[in-house]
Scaffold this motif. Structure first.
Motif, short mmCIF file in Angstrom:
data_model
loop_
_atom_site.label_atom_id
_atom_site.label_comp_id
_atom_site.label_asym_id
_atom_site.label_seq_id
_atom_site.Cartn_x
_atom_site.Cartn_y
_atom_site.Cartn_z
N LYS A 42 0.84 -1.21 0.00
CA LYS A 42 0.00 0.00 0.00
C LYS A 42 0.87 1.25 0.00
O LYS A 42 0.54 2.26 -0.65
N LEU A 43 1.98 1.22 0.74
CA LEU A 43 2.87 2.37 0.74
C LEU A 43 3.45 2.62 -0.65
O LEU A 43 3.56 3.76 -1.11
N GLU A 44 3.84 1.56 -1.33
CA GLU A 44 4.40 1.70 -2.67
C GLU A 44 3.35 2.24 -3.63
O GLU A 44 3.65 3.04 -4.52
N ALA A 45 2.10 1.79 -3.47
CA ALA A 45 1.02 2.28 -4.34
C ALA A 45 0.81 3.77 -4.15
O ALA A 45 0.58 4.51 -5.11
N VAL A 46 0.91 4.23 -2.90
CA VAL A 46 0.76 5.66 -2.62
C VAL A 46 1.94 6.44 -3.19
O VAL A 46 1.78 7.53 -3.75
N ALA A 47 3.14 5.87 -3.09
CA ALA A 47 4.34 6.55 -3.57
C ALA A 47 4.31 6.75 -5.08
O ALA A 47 4.90 7.69 -5.61
N LEU A 48 3.60 5.89 -5.82
CA LEU A 48 3.52 6.00 -7.27
C LEU A 48 2.68 7.20 -7.71
O LEU A 48 2.80 7.68 -8.84
N LYS A 49 1.84 7.69 -6.82
CA LYS A 49 0.97 8.83 -7.14
C LYS A 49 1.64 10.14 -6.71
O LYS A 49 1.08 10.93 -5.97
N ASP B 10 0.01 13.71 -7.56
CA ASP B 10 -1.13 14.19 -6.77
C ASP B 10 -0.74 14.57 -5.34
O ASP B 10 -1.38 15.40 -4.72
N ARG B 11 0.32 13.93 -4.83
CA ARG B 11 0.70 14.09 -3.43
C ARG B 11 -0.53 13.99 -2.52
O ARG B 11 -0.82 14.90 -1.74
N PRO B 12 -1.27 12.93 -2.65
CA PRO B 12 -2.51 12.83 -1.85
C PRO B 12 -2.20 12.59 -0.38
O PRO B 12 -1.10 12.20 -0.02
N LYS B 13 -3.19 12.79 0.43
CA LYS B 13 -3.09 12.47 1.84
C LYS B 13 -3.02 10.94 1.98
O LYS B 13 -3.59 10.21 1.17
N VAL B 14 -2.31 10.47 2.97
CA VAL B 14 -2.21 9.02 3.18
C VAL B 14 -3.61 8.44 3.36
O VAL B 14 -4.35 8.88 4.25
N PRO B 15 -3.99 7.51 2.51
CA PRO B 15 -5.35 6.96 2.61
C PRO B 15 -5.62 6.32 3.96
O PRO B 15 -4.72 5.85 4.65
#
Length: 438
Positions: free
Chosen positions: A355-362, A365-370
Motif C-alpha cells: 500500500k505504501l508503494e502504491a501511494v508513492a507512485l501517485k 497528486d501528493r494525496p493524503k495518506v489513505p
C-alpha cells in the motif's frame, strides 16, 4: 519434525550471515548499523518508539525517531515486578478436574469439570462449574485465534497424546489429557488480554455451549476479519531484524526439542523393555532358592532386590511419561503457534508495504495518506507490540517450566538410583554372613 543434531538452520535473508548464537536476543535492542537500508519500506517506518527499534526515514525523506527504550535488563525488571505482584493481583482461577465417561448410542466421550472462581465484574457470579469435552476446548482455541489474531494462543494437547494409544479412555490417557487441558486454561487465565476475551467468558460460564457454537462467525472481531482476508497476494521484502531473529530461534528451538522428544521416547521404550526382562529375571532366583536350601536366603534376597529395582524403574518411567514428555510436546506445539502468529504479522507487513508503494507512485497528486493505509499500519503496530509482549511472556514461562522440569527429572533419577543402591546394599550382609555359618 526433522532429524536430530543437524545444527542451527540457515539464517533468514534479513538476519545476515550471522548464526543464531551471535544474534541479539529477540527482545533486546539492536544497533541501527545492524538494520541497514535493506528494510525500507517497512512498517517500522511509521511506528512509534514502543514498536520499532531503529532511526529510519519516511518515503519522503522525513526522519523518524523509532528507537526503542526496551532492553533486556528493563524487560527482566518488568518480569520480576510482574512476578512479585502476581499473587496479589490475580482475580481469576480456573481448574479442570473430575473426568467422566459418557456412553451414548452414537458415541462415547469424556467430559471434564471446569471450575471458575473470580472477582471480576465481567462475571455475574463469583463461581461457576460447567462440564466440557475436548471438542469444546478446541472450539475455544479456534475462537481465540479468530478474535485475537495478533496474540499467541496456547496449544491444546494433541488429539492423541501418545502415538499408538488404542484405549483413549484409559485412566492414564484421560489423566494426561486432563493435566494438559488444565494447563491450557491456566495459560489463557494468566494472559492479560486473552483472559478478558468474550469467548473465554462464554466457555467458562455457559451451561449449554452448543448454542454459542451455532453462531459461527458472527462474533468475529473486526481485527480477526481484517487479518483473515490477508493471503499470499503480497510478498514481504524482509523481516525486521528482531522478528527474523525470533523466527530463526523458533526453528532451532523446535528442531532441538523434537530431537530430545524422540530420544526420550526411545529411552522410555527401552526402560519398559528392560522392566519386562527384570520381572522375569527376579523370580528365577526365588525358584532357584527353593532347590538350594543353603543358598535360599541370599537367593531370595537377590530376588527381592530385583523386585525393588523393578518398582523403582516403573515409577521412573511413569514420571518420564506423565511429567517430562507432555512438557516437551507442549512447547513443540507452542513454537508452531508462535510461527503462525509470526506469519500473520509478515502478511500484514507485506500488505502495508504494498500500500505504501502504491501511494508513492501517485507523486503528481501528493494525496493524503489513505485511511486504509493508516489502518494497515495500525494492524502492523498492533501485531508488533502484541507479538513482542507474548514472546517475552512465553520466554519467561519457558524458563520457569524447563527449570522445574529438569530439576524434577534430576530428582527422579537420583531417587531411582538411590532405591536401587539401597536394594543391592541390603543383600550384602546376607552374602557376607553365609560363609561364617558353615
Amino acid at each position: 519434525m526433522s532429524g536430530g543434531a543437524a545444527g542451527a538452520p540457515k539464517p533468514l535473508p534479513s538476519s545476515g550471515p550471522k548464526s543464531l548464537r551471535e544474534m541479539p536476543h529477540p527482545l533486546a535492542t539492536s544497533s541501527s548499523e545492524e538494520m541497514g537500508p535493506a528494510l525500507t519500506p517497512s512498517p517500522d517506518l511509521l511506528l512509534p518508539r514502543s514498536i520499532a527499534d531503529k532511526d529510519l526515514s519516511l518515503p519522503n525523506g522525513t526522519p523518524v525517531d523509532t528507537s526503542s527504550p526496551a532492553s533486556s535488563s528493563s524487560l527482566l525488571n518488568r518480569l520480576q515486578l510482574d512476578d512479585d505482584l502476581d499473587g496479589e493481583t490475580r482475580d481469576l482461577f480456573v481448574t479442570v478436574d473430575d473426568p467422566k465417561k459418557h456412553v451414548c448410542t452414537m458415541e462415547t466421550y469424556i467430559t471434564y469439570r471446569v471450575t471458575t472462581k473470580t472477582t471480576r465484574a465481567e462475571f455475574d457470579l463469583p463461581e461457576y462449574s460447567v462440564r466440557r469435552r475436548y471438542q469444546d476446548f478446541d472450539w475455544l482455541r479456534n475462537k481465540l485465534e479468530e478474535s485475537q489474531p495478533t496474540h499467541l494462543i496456547p496449544p491444546l494437547p494433541e488429539k492423541f497424546v501418545v502415538k499408538g494409544v488404542v484405549d483413549r479412555f484409559s485412566e492414564e490417557f484421560v489423566e494426561t489429557r486432563r493435566k494438559a487441558l488444565d494447563k491450557f486454561l491456566k495459560r489463557i487465565t494468566d494472559h492479560p488480554v486473552l483472559s478478558f476475551n468474550e469467548h473465554f467468558n462464554v466457555f467458562l460460564t455457559a451451561k449449554d455451549l452448543n448454542a454459542y457454537k451455532k453462531q459461527g462467525m458472527a462474533l468475529l472481531s473486526k481485527m480477526g476479519e481484517s487479518v483473515k482476508y490477508v493471503t499470499g497476494g503480497y510478498k514481504l521484502r524482509s523481516r525486521p531484524l528482531e522478528f527474523a531473529a525470533i523466527g530463526e530461534y523458533l526453528d532451532t528451538f523446535s528442531l532441538k526439542l523434537g530431537t530430545i522428544d524422540r530420544i526420550a521416547q526411545r529411552i522410555i521404550k527401552e526402560q519398559l523393555e528392560y522392566l519386562v526382562e527384570l520381572r522375569e529375571y527376579g523370580p528365577v532366583y526365588s525358584t532357584w532358592g527353593g532347590l538350594e536350601v543353603e543358598l535360599s536366603e541370599p537367593l531370595e534376597g537377590v530376588s527381592a532386590c530385583i523386585g525393588n529395582c523393578c518398582t523403582a524403574l516403573e515409577e521412573l518411567s511413569e514420571d518420564m511419561t506423565e511429567d517430562f514428555l507432555p512438557v516437551l510436546r507442549e512447547y513443540i506445539l507452542y513454537s508452531e503457534s508462535m510461527k503462525n502468529v509470526l506469519k500473520k504479522r509478515d502478511q500484514v507487513q507485506a500488505e502495508y508495504e504494498a500500500k505504501l508503494e502504491a501511494v508513492a507512485l501517485k507523486k503528481e497528486d501528493r494525496p493524503k495518506v489513505p485511511t486504509d493505509v493508516e489502518k494497515c499500519q495500525d494492524r502492523v503496530e498492533c501485531f508488533n507490540a502484541d507479538l513482542k509482549a507474548d514472546m517475552e511472556r512465553w520466554q519467561n514461562n519457558k524458563r520457569q517450566d524447563f527449570r522445574q522440569l529438569l530439576m524434577g527429572m534430576a530428582d527422579k533419577n537420583i531417587q531411582y538410583y538411590e532405591k536401587c543402591l539401597t536394594a543391592w546394599e541390603s543383600i550384602i550382609p546376607l552374602l557376607q554372613d553365609k560363609p561364617e555359618t558353615k
